[in-house]
Structures are given as structure tokens and as C-alpha cells.
Design a protein around this motif. Structure first.
Motif, PDB file in Angstrom:
ATOM      1  N   ALA A 165      42.227  59.823  26.146  1.00  0.00           N
ATOM      2  CA  ALA A 165      42.217  61.243  26.489  1.00  0.00           C
ATOM      3  C   ALA A 165      42.810  61.423  27.880  1.00  0.00           C
ATOM      4  O   ALA A 165      43.006  60.456  28.625  1.00  0.00           O
ATOM      5  CB  ALA A 165      40.795  61.795  26.438  1.00  0.00           C
ATOM      6  N   VAL A 166      43.086  62.676  28.223  1.00  0.00           N
ATOM      7  CA  VAL A 166      43.624  63.019  29.540  1.00  0.00           C
ATOM      8  C   VAL A 166      42.735  64.073  30.186  1.00  0.00           C
ATOM      9  O   VAL A 166      42.331  65.041  29.528  1.00  0.00           O
ATOM     10  CB  VAL A 166      45.066  63.567  29.441  1.00  0.00           C
ATOM     11  CG1 VAL A 166      45.558  64.040  30.812  1.00  0.00           C
ATOM     12  CG2 VAL A 166      46.007  62.515  28.878  1.00  0.00           C
ATOM     13  N   ALA A 167      42.434  63.890  31.467  1.00  0.00           N
ATOM     14  CA  ALA A 167      41.731  64.895  32.274  1.00  0.00           C
ATOM     15  C   ALA A 167      42.564  65.111  33.528  1.00  0.00           C
ATOM     16  O   ALA A 167      42.662  64.218  34.370  1.00  0.00           O
ATOM     17  CB  ALA A 167      40.327  64.423  32.634  1.00  0.00           C
ATOM     18  N   THR A 168      43.175  66.274  33.650  1.00  0.00           N
ATOM     19  CA  THR A 168      44.174  66.477  34.697  1.00  0.00           C
ATOM     20  C   THR A 168      44.036  67.818  35.403  1.00  0.00           C
ATOM     21  O   THR A 168      43.545  68.792  34.816  1.00  0.00           O
ATOM     22  CB  THR A 168      45.594  66.379  34.091  1.00  0.00           C
ATOM     23  OG1 THR A 168      46.575  66.670  35.093  1.00  0.00           O
ATOM     24  CG2 THR A 168      45.773  67.356  32.942  1.00  0.00           C
ATOM     25  N   GLY A 169      44.510  67.855  36.626  1.00  0.00           N
ATOM     26  CA  GLY A 169      44.562  69.101  37.375  1.00  0.00           C
ATOM     27  C   GLY A 169      45.733  69.978  36.981  1.00  0.00           C
ATOM     28  O   GLY A 169      45.873  71.094  37.494  1.00  0.00           O
ATOM     29  N   LYS A 170      46.584  69.493  36.092  1.00  0.00           N
ATOM     30  CA  LYS A 170      47.688  70.311  35.604  1.00  0.00           C
ATOM     31  C   LYS A 170      47.164  71.489  34.786  1.00  0.00           C
ATOM     32  O   LYS A 170      46.036  71.477  34.304  1.00  0.00           O
ATOM     33  CB  LYS A 170      48.617  69.475  34.708  1.00  0.00           C
ATOM     34  CG  LYS A 170      49.520  68.507  35.444  1.00  0.00           C
ATOM     35  CD  LYS A 170      50.474  67.847  34.473  1.00  0.00           C
ATOM     36  CE  LYS A 170      51.513  67.010  35.176  1.00  0.00           C
ATOM     37  NZ  LYS A 170      52.365  67.787  36.098  1.00  0.00           N
ATOM     38  N   SER A 171      48.008  72.480  34.600  1.00  0.00           N
ATOM     39  CA  SER A 171      47.700  73.555  33.663  1.00  0.00           C
ATOM     40  C   SER A 171      47.950  73.044  32.247  1.00  0.00           C
ATOM     41  O   SER A 171      48.602  72.016  32.047  1.00  0.00           O
ATOM     42  CB  SER A 171      48.600  74.763  33.930  1.00  0.00           C
ATOM     43  OG  SER A 171      49.958  74.430  33.647  1.00  0.00           O
TER      44      SER A 171
END
Length: 214
Positions: free
Chosen positions: A105-111
Motif C-alpha cells: 500500500a501507499v501512504a503519501t502526502g501527495k494529493s
């Protein structure tokens, strides 16, 4: 294997995008006529949502925050000289982890829009079962992104591992009671990362593999 789920940050962890982000934050300041931030200060806010990053980086210029946000976005779109690439071996690592039966999975500050764009461009979207972005959960270092992913997949925090490159990533993992590993090639230096809750600080994907499979 201890971990069923590996959750990755994106910028500075899988993608070598820190130089471009820092440059665009500086360009945003120049566009609106406020003092340019230092490189270290700009790197330190990577991982926050864009709005929170701007507010953190330019606390004395609240009236200019909306213009700084749009200035950053314009700079990011127009700056093609620092086009980021995936770190060498990223696709191979993700393929190996999936072959071993791990969920990713990915957890990012991106929109959401930003993450979807780079997932499509990189050709890596099929490796990830889910993701959370800064417009879908509270900004790092709050645990919301990780907690939402764990809840969605029905996986206990003890069976998940967060892989990131920033102090914010390590703090988020700590708040969510998830183990964390830091990559040394991103936003924070090795000394600072070593002082966090990270199990270890990895200089490359081989070291990360050893930690995951140990």
C-alpha cells in the motif's frame, strides 16, 4: 514472515523526487515575493499535505498561503528539468514482495490526483492493493492514513510495516503502533532517522529486503 502488509511512502522513498519538490517550494516563494526557504527547511515539510506544508514553511506570510500553493503547483507542472524517477530497483522490489504474498500500500502526502498521476506514469499501480493521500486523511504525522489502510484490509498493526524517508513517516508509524523502517536517501539525514522509532535505517533496497525477511 512477520509482516503481511508493507506500506510505502512515495516521495523520497520509492521516487527520487525530493530535489524537484524542494526546488518548486523555492520557486513558489520567488513567484509571490516572499523569502526563499532553506533547502533543509523545505525538505523537512515533504510528506505533509501541500496546504499544511506551505503554512509550516511560511508561518509569517499567512495572507500569501493560497498564492504559494498555486505557485508551487504551477512550478511543479512547468519544471521539467528535475523530472523525478523511481529509485533503481523499485519495480523489482515490489514484484518480489508481491511474489512472496505480501500486500502493498501507499501512504503519501501527495494529493489523490498527484498520486494517481505518478502511479500511472511509473507503471507500478498494479502492485498496490490500496493507498491513502493527504486529501483523504489527516496529514502526517497523524496516524489516520495507516489506520484507515489497516481497517480497510482487516490487518493488525503488528502485521504491518511502514517504509518511509522522513521524520513525519516515522512519527506517523509510531502513532499508529506500526513498525517502521527508514530509507536514508530521502528527506531526512541518517543521524536524525537513527534517533527515531525506526527499526533500522536502510541505505538501499538490499538492506530493506533483509529487514523485511528477517
Amino acid at each position: 514472515m512477520k509482516y503481511k502488509l508493507i506500506i510505502f511512502d512515495w516521495d523520497g522513498t520509492l521516487m527520487d523526487s525530493i530535489p524537484k519538490i524542494v526546488n518548486c517550494l523555492k520557486q513558489a516563494a520567488l513567484r509571490v515575493g516572499v523569502p526563499e526557504p532553506k533547502t533543509g527547511d523545505a525538505a523537512a515539510v515533504i510528506g505533509l499535505s501541500l496546504e499544511v506544508a506551505i503554512a509550516t514553511l511560511f508561518p509569517k506570510h499567512k495572507a500569501m498561503w493560497p498564492e504559494l500553493v498555486t505557485g508551487y503547483q504551477a512550478s511543479y507542472k512547468s519544471n521539467t528539468t528535475l523530472e523525478p524517477a523511481m529509485f533503481k530497483g523499485t519495480a523489482e522490489l515490489l514484484m518480489e514482495l508481491r511474489t512472496q504474498g505480501m500486500l502493498l500500500a501507499v501512504a503519501t502526502g501527495k494529493s489523490r490526483r498527484g498520486l494517481d498521476r505518478v502511479l500511472k506514469k511509473s507503471g507500478l499501480s498494479h502492485y498496490f492493493i490500496t493507498s491513502r493521500t493527504a486529501d483523504e486523511a489527516s496529514s502526517k504525522p497523524a496516524p489516520d492514513m495507516l489506520e484507515q489502510i489497516l481497517s480497510e484490509l482487516g490487518i493488525a498493526a503488528s502485521s504491518a510495516l511502514m517504509v518511509g524517508d522522513s521524520l513525519l513517516d516515522m512519527q506517523m508509524a509510531k502513532h499508529a503502533k506500526v513498525d517502521a523502517v527508514a530509507m536514508s536517501w530521502g528527506a531526512a539525514d541518517t543521524f536524525a532517522l537513527s534517533a527515531t522509532n525506526a527499526l533500522t535505517v536502510c541505505d538501499d533496497y538490499d538492506a530493506l529486503r533483509s529487514t523485511i525477511f528477517s
